[in-house]
Design an enzyme around this catalytic site. Structure first.
Site, PDB file in Angstrom:
ATOM      1  N   HIS A  52       1.114  -1.624   0.068  1.00 51.45           N
ATOM      2  CA  HIS A  52      -0.008   0.060   0.274  1.00 51.45           C
ATOM      3  C   HIS A  52       0.829   1.139  -0.260  1.00 51.45           C
ATOM      4  O   HIS A  52       2.440   1.280   0.089  1.00 51.45           O
ATOM      5  CB  HIS A  52      -0.654  -0.564   1.234  1.00 51.45           C
ATOM      6  CG  HIS A  52      -1.911  -0.796   1.504  1.00 51.45           C
ATOM      7  ND1 HIS A  52      -3.239  -1.198   1.835  1.00 51.45           N
ATOM      8  CD2 HIS A  52      -2.172  -1.816  -0.059  1.00 51.45           C
ATOM      9  CE1 HIS A  52      -4.204  -1.923   1.505  1.00 51.45           C
ATOM     10  NE2 HIS A  52      -3.462  -2.201   0.143  1.00 51.45           N
ATOM     11  N   GLU A  54       1.673   3.523   2.695  1.00 54.32           N
ATOM     12  CA  GLU A  54       2.692   3.874   3.532  1.00 54.32           C
ATOM     13  C   GLU A  54       3.633   2.435   3.395  1.00 54.32           C
ATOM     14  O   GLU A  54       4.339   2.955   3.654  1.00 54.32           O
ATOM     15  CB  GLU A  54       1.079   3.337   4.203  1.00 54.32           C
ATOM     16  CG  GLU A  54       0.280   4.849   4.757  1.00 54.32           C
ATOM     17  CD  GLU A  54      -1.213   4.589   4.517  1.00 54.32           C
ATOM     18  OE1 GLU A  54      -1.155   3.702   3.108  1.00 54.32           O
ATOM     19  OE2 GLU A  54      -2.126   4.199   4.546  1.00 54.32           O
ATOM     20  N   SER A  79      -6.700   7.807   4.471  1.00 51.31           N
ATOM     21  CA  SER A  79      -6.313   7.534   5.684  1.00 51.31           C
ATOM     22  C   SER A  79      -5.749   6.437   5.751  1.00 51.31           C
ATOM     23  O   SER A  79      -6.513   5.249   5.338  1.00 51.31           O
ATOM     24  CB  SER A  79      -8.130   7.751   6.303  1.00 51.31           C
ATOM     25  OG  SER A  79      -8.047   7.429   8.258  1.00 51.31           O
ATOM     26  N   CYS A  81      -5.435   2.547   5.665  1.00 52.95           N
ATOM     27  CA  CYS A  81      -6.843   0.895   6.475  1.00 52.95           C
ATOM     28  C   CYS A  81      -5.733   0.286   7.296  1.00 52.95           C
ATOM     29  O   CYS A  81      -4.342   0.326   8.019  1.00 52.95           O
ATOM     30  CB  CYS A  81      -6.476  -0.269   5.377  1.00 52.95           C
ATOM     31  SG  CYS A  81      -4.597  -1.058   5.280  1.00 52.95           S
ATOM     32  N   CYS A  84      -1.907  -0.622   7.069  1.00 53.72           N
ATOM     33  CA  CYS A  84      -0.822   0.304   7.756  1.00 53.72           C
ATOM     34  C   CYS A  84      -0.821   1.080   8.766  1.00 53.72           C
ATOM     35  O   CYS A  84       0.209   1.354   9.454  1.00 53.72           O
ATOM     36  CB  CYS A  84      -1.006   1.329   6.026  1.00 53.72           C
ATOM     37  SG  CYS A  84      -0.508   0.606   4.680  1.00 53.72           S
TER      38      CYS A  84
END
Lengths: 149, 149
Positions: A52, A54, A79, A81, A84
């Protein structure tokens, strides 16, 4: 304001991802004014289930001792998940700056429970990028967040 | 008992990791009796900050639709850290079989809160492998779990 400056790096990563045919979510890890890494969602580009925005950023930043994570801020266009957020908790990252949380939110309560400071910039640019992407690629988006079609 | 059989795959991965100079934690993802992927911690081998046993296993299993994760079991030699628990929550994996949770535990409460079934096999073999590794490599272990030396 430096949060805005570092968020630009995350947005730039998201836009690179979009240009590659990927999911437009980007991130940057910063400590003491130094950019330790940037990254973007690479589900499409690398066939990845764990990169992802991040986590790709953390992977690109490389192996770091806990003391560095603990003075760092993670910038992300969307925002986090649970995956992350879990990375943030594992490494004790104390502060997360979020581009927007209107198109997706899952872990903000968990992060706050653990004392992580969250700053939501609520940027229309990030919202629009995700809205357009999700509308055009609903199945891909559902795959990325583990939702059944 | 098939849990024991699939846990052997995870332990085998952990032992391969150990032989590579890595942190001996392994995992396997199984659905409907089919092994979808196996993996091991690759912090040392790949300089990775995000390839724990479970996340490496998920990465090796590749991109999967939510419906597959939702009928799968994740086998891991060690109780999941927050990163790996976050992966379980992201993908809605309903069941996690854990080799041992005596040398490390962080996320079992969180997983249970979300309705994930946890089975702890409490295998002496897994405990001994981690105890020996941690005693010989305390700094590397602390790095892997985000703890300051």
């Amino acid at each position: 304001m430096s949060d805005d400056r570092y968020m630009r790096l995350a947005i730039e990563q998201a836009r690179i991802g979009l240009s590659e045919g990927g999911i437009p979510i980007g991130a940057a890890l910063v400590a003491d004014g130094e950019v330790l890494g940037v990254g973007r969602n690479r589900r499409v580009q690398e066939g990845s289930a764990i990169r992802h925005g991040e986590t790709d950023c953390l992977e690109n930043a490389g192996r770091l001792p806990a003391r560095v994570y603990r003075k760092s801020t993670l910038y992300t266009t969307l925002s986090p998940c649970h995956l992350c957020a879990g990375a943030v908790l594992l490494y004790g990252i104390p502060r997360v700056v979020i581009g927007e949380n209107r198109t997706f939110t899952a872990s903000e309560g968990l992060l706050r429970q653990h004392g992580v400071e969250l700053v939501v910039l609520d940027l229309d640019e990030c919202v629009q990028m995700m809205r357009e992407f999700i509308a055009a690629n609903p199945a891909l988006w559902n795959e990325d967040i583990g939702v059944e079609d």
